[in-house]
Write an enzyme that holds these catalytic residues in place. Structure first.
Site, PDB file in Angstrom:
ATOM      1  N   TRP A 109       0.817  -1.219   0.000  1.00 14.89           N
ATOM      2  CA  TRP A 109       0.000   0.000   0.000  1.00 14.89           C
ATOM      3  C   TRP A 109       0.843   1.258   0.000  1.00 14.89           C
ATOM      4  O   TRP A 109       0.514   2.226  -0.684  1.00 14.89           O
ATOM      5  CB  TRP A 109      -1.008  -0.026   1.151  1.00 14.89           C
ATOM      6  CG  TRP A 109      -2.049  -1.070   0.902  1.00 14.89           C
ATOM      7  CD1 TRP A 109      -2.269  -2.217   1.602  1.00 14.89           C
ATOM      8  CD2 TRP A 109      -2.984  -1.102  -0.203  1.00 14.89           C
ATOM      9  NE1 TRP A 109      -3.287  -2.953   1.021  1.00 14.89           N
ATOM     10  CE2 TRP A 109      -3.742  -2.292  -0.082  1.00 14.89           C
ATOM     11  CE3 TRP A 109      -3.256  -0.249  -1.273  1.00 14.89           C
ATOM     12  CZ2 TRP A 109      -4.752  -2.647  -0.988  1.00 14.89           C
ATOM     13  CZ3 TRP A 109      -4.253  -0.598  -2.175  1.00 14.89           C
ATOM     14  CH2 TRP A 109      -4.990  -1.780  -2.028  1.00 14.89           C
ATOM     15  N   ASP A 180      -1.400   6.381   6.675  1.00 11.13           N
ATOM     16  CA  ASP A 180      -2.475   5.539   6.152  1.00 11.13           C
ATOM     17  C   ASP A 180      -2.766   4.484   7.206  1.00 11.13           C
ATOM     18  O   ASP A 180      -2.015   3.534   7.387  1.00 11.13           O
ATOM     19  CB  ASP A 180      -2.047   4.876   4.836  1.00 11.13           C
ATOM     20  CG  ASP A 180      -3.094   3.889   4.319  1.00 11.13           C
ATOM     21  OD1 ASP A 180      -4.155   3.722   4.965  1.00 11.13           O
ATOM     22  OD2 ASP A 180      -2.849   3.277   3.260  1.00 11.13           O
ATOM     23  N   LYS A 204     -12.439  -1.724   6.701  1.00  5.88           N
ATOM     24  CA  LYS A 204     -11.719  -2.754   7.401  1.00  5.88           C
ATOM     25  C   LYS A 204     -12.135  -2.780   8.871  1.00  5.88           C
ATOM     26  O   LYS A 204     -12.743  -3.722   9.335  1.00  5.88           O
ATOM     27  CB  LYS A 204     -10.218  -2.564   7.223  1.00  5.88           C
ATOM     28  CG  LYS A 204      -9.826  -2.866   5.768  1.00  5.88           C
ATOM     29  CD  LYS A 204      -8.659  -2.103   5.261  1.00  5.88           C
ATOM     30  CE  LYS A 204      -8.629  -2.082   3.739  1.00  5.88           C
ATOM     31  NZ  LYS A 204      -8.750  -3.385   3.075  1.00  5.88           N
TER      32      LYS A 204
END
Ligand SMILES: Cc1ncc(COP(=O)(O)O)c(C=O)c1O
Ligand SMILES: Cc1ncc(COP(=O)(O)O)c(C=O)c1O
Ligand SMILES: [Mg+2]
Ligand SMILES: [Mg+2]
Ligand SMILES: [Mg+2]
Ligand SMILES: [Mg+2]
Lengths: 369, 369
Positions: A109, A180, A204
């Site tokens: 990511w 993040d 999530k």
């Protein structure tokens, strides 16, 4: 996925969208035809309706309370997922700067975030975990951040590799720290004052897909240029309290219910304890059978959210997944880019789910090792 | 909004998010804890799950079938609302061109689209409805489009003013026609072959807030530059079948159910007939009391989706809204930028709702005119 009886819920280890608290789903179900007193479903309600504005404010307040977010920060609800943030961050804070933004390259990511940032300006990769297949994270001795960097970016939990920062990277006070936190948001207490910005897609740990939470220090809102596409300018969203255009009302509503559920669980300290307990159940089995279960993350970088490991062969892996499915343990396949097994243990995964998976792992290893 | 008993649904004339079919809400409610056979809620299901991929494909197929969309077009599900499309269109199709894109300025939404386009390149305002307060629309005699314009942009239904194109503007075959159909999408049959691109945020006529449908001719996908923020490049979404990143899964699911409901109603021809009938009920009252109800739109530009009018005074308007609320007719206040009354009559508004409002309007005029 095998077909089940209509109402039979299983343990769902999906990495996202992911398991939600049953009580939240029940409330959503019960209010689907008509939000109490509103005359219509939340799905049908104008985002300018006073009632929805309260729901939005409650969701913001829930996040502020859980994380202790001060008035120095805005809490925004945006669309476009975490990946749009990869671009928005760089478009607002890097475009037009000559200094390089610092990025920690710790897994899939952060890699994609760097790709987007490079379109907007100079990027310096502070640290790169490639040599160890992104199984470990840097310590303070591994890097140094120039005091005039536009910002330092990192991903607190690499969902695919299953490595998680145990605390914030060291960063000069003059450099905004940007995180993040998509896959560990609201999983543990944080000192938000350390951050310039922290953001997370909700699907999530915090709600359904379709909303991304951005917590941004107010001074950073002044930075973006008015030439940016309107949606990409953080300032627009802040000045209109997340209603610059129609926000994803349903996702915000569910996210708000999740924050209420979290408060009932005892808040982030209580949930962190439980997350530790759940992940430890699995790591204990991995450590008990180190040749059979090859954990990906170095021990001190292990994620409490996504436990990643491999079995000795593809055949054993397939047999393991089949056995898990037959025991109603679902969505354990690792990300297609890395393979293996990934057990995601977000807040709403009960301890019993992790325990059942740990039991299976132990039994499977004893039989097949 | 007055507080009502928990389960009492009213007639909801909101301009968006807006009324949805009760049968769709019931199915969403019944499947909230567990999508049949899936082991979890749709909200908890990975967007890579085979089951969700079917739901996504079904939603695309529903749109293709209802509108007769050929394989020359992609059907994409995006986040960011219609306003992000204002920017994406210009970023993909105008940036770097020296010719001006043509924009029809017909009300509040096309105005905002033009503001975004000007950030990316040259814009020519083909026609401007300002002189008549955006109460009418151009006819073919009013404009001419250069054969080499990058595209011609218009908004088929200006939600705030309540003016609606009864058919597509005249446009050279060489110029892609681009339409913001946010507030009349799926309200009537269209010949998609006339369009380069047609798009709509779902929260008016097609589903909940959080997803925007983009129907784009495939040759246009090649145009955007790879330097664009990844989310803004249409090509990325097309090449990954709307899973370049996590799509708004729940909004797509509900949108798919709405397309199924529409097919059961007899498709777009049947729904168009009903939409005509519903709006005519209100326009008939406006025409019967032309001094009391001042309709905003010129007769031949009247919207079948958003009926906009004013009463002789602010006091009468407030009294009208209060009377409507007491009769469970809700969300009739005009947009804050223009005031007045706006009755939105999207597909899911029953004829009975429009009839009840028409009755009230008639009685109120008779009493107060
Ligand atoms: C850490 C992290 N960042 C970013 C993303 C991308 O989020 P989205 O799909 O909402 O763009 C994900 C997961 O999808 C993630 O786990
Ligand atoms: C015609 C039209 N275009 C664009 C928009 C903006 O949509 P969004 O709020 O999803 O950006 C709306 C309504 O909100 C609309 O009615
Ligand atoms: Mg994801
Ligand atoms: Mg604010
Ligand atoms: Mg709207
Ligand atoms: Mg495709």
């Amino acid at each position: 996925m095998a077909t089940l009886a209509t109402d039979q819920r299983v343990y769902n280890f999906s990495a996202g969208p992911a398991v939600l608290p049953v009580s939240v789903l029940e409330q959503v179900r019960d209010e689907m035809l008509c939000l109490p007193g509103a005359g219509c479903s939340l799905l049908e309600m104008s985002h300018r309706d006073k009632r929805f504005l309260e729901i939005l404010a409650d969701a913001q307040a829930g996040i502020r309370e859980l994380l202790g977010v001060s008035d120095d920060y805005e809490v925004l609800f945006l669309q476009g997922g975490a990946r749009l943030q990869f671009s928005m961050i760089a478009a607002n804070l890097l475009r037009g700067q000559d200094k390089a933004a610092e990025y920690m390259l710790t897994g899939s990511w952060s890699k994609k975030a760097i790709e987007e940032a490079r379109k907007e300006g100079n990027v310096n990769v502070t640290w790169d975990g490639k040599a160890n297949q992104y199984s470990q994270l840097p310590t303070a001795a591994d890097y140094q951040i120039p005091a005039d960097a536009p910002y330092l970016y990192y991903c607190s939990n690499e969902t695919i590799q299953g490595v998680q920062f145990q605390s914030e990277p060291t960063c000069p006070g003059s450099v905004p720290l940007i995180c993040d936190s998509s896959s560990d948001f609201l999983s543990r207490p944080l000192d938000i004052a350390k951050y310039g910005m922290l953001y997370a897609c909700a699907q999530k740990n915090a709600g359904p897909a379709g909303v991304t939470v951005v917590i941004m220090r107010k001074d950073l809102l002044a930075k973006g240029s008015d030439d940016l596409p309107g949606y990409l300018l953080y300032r627009n969203h802040a000045e209109n309290d997340s209603e610059w255009n129609t926000p994803p009302t349903f996702a915000i509503y569910v996210l708000g219910l999740v924050t209420q559920w979290l408060k009932k669980q005892g808040g982030l300290q209580a949930i962190e304890k439980q997350n530790h307990e759940k992940s430890q159940l699995l790591y204990d089995v991995i450590d008990a059978f180190p040749d059979f279960y090859q954990g990906h993350a170095k021990v001190d970088c292990r994620s409490k959210m996504n436990v990643t490991f491999k079995l000795p062969s593809d055949e054993l892996q397939a047999a393991f997944l089949a056995e898990a499915a037959s025991q109603q343990l679902q969505s354990l396949k690792g990300h297609r880019s890395v393979g293996g097994i990934r057990a995601s243990l977000y807040n709403a995964m009960p301890v019993a789910g992790a325990a059942k998976l740990a039991d299976l792992m132990r039994a499977f290893a004893e039989k097949n090792a």
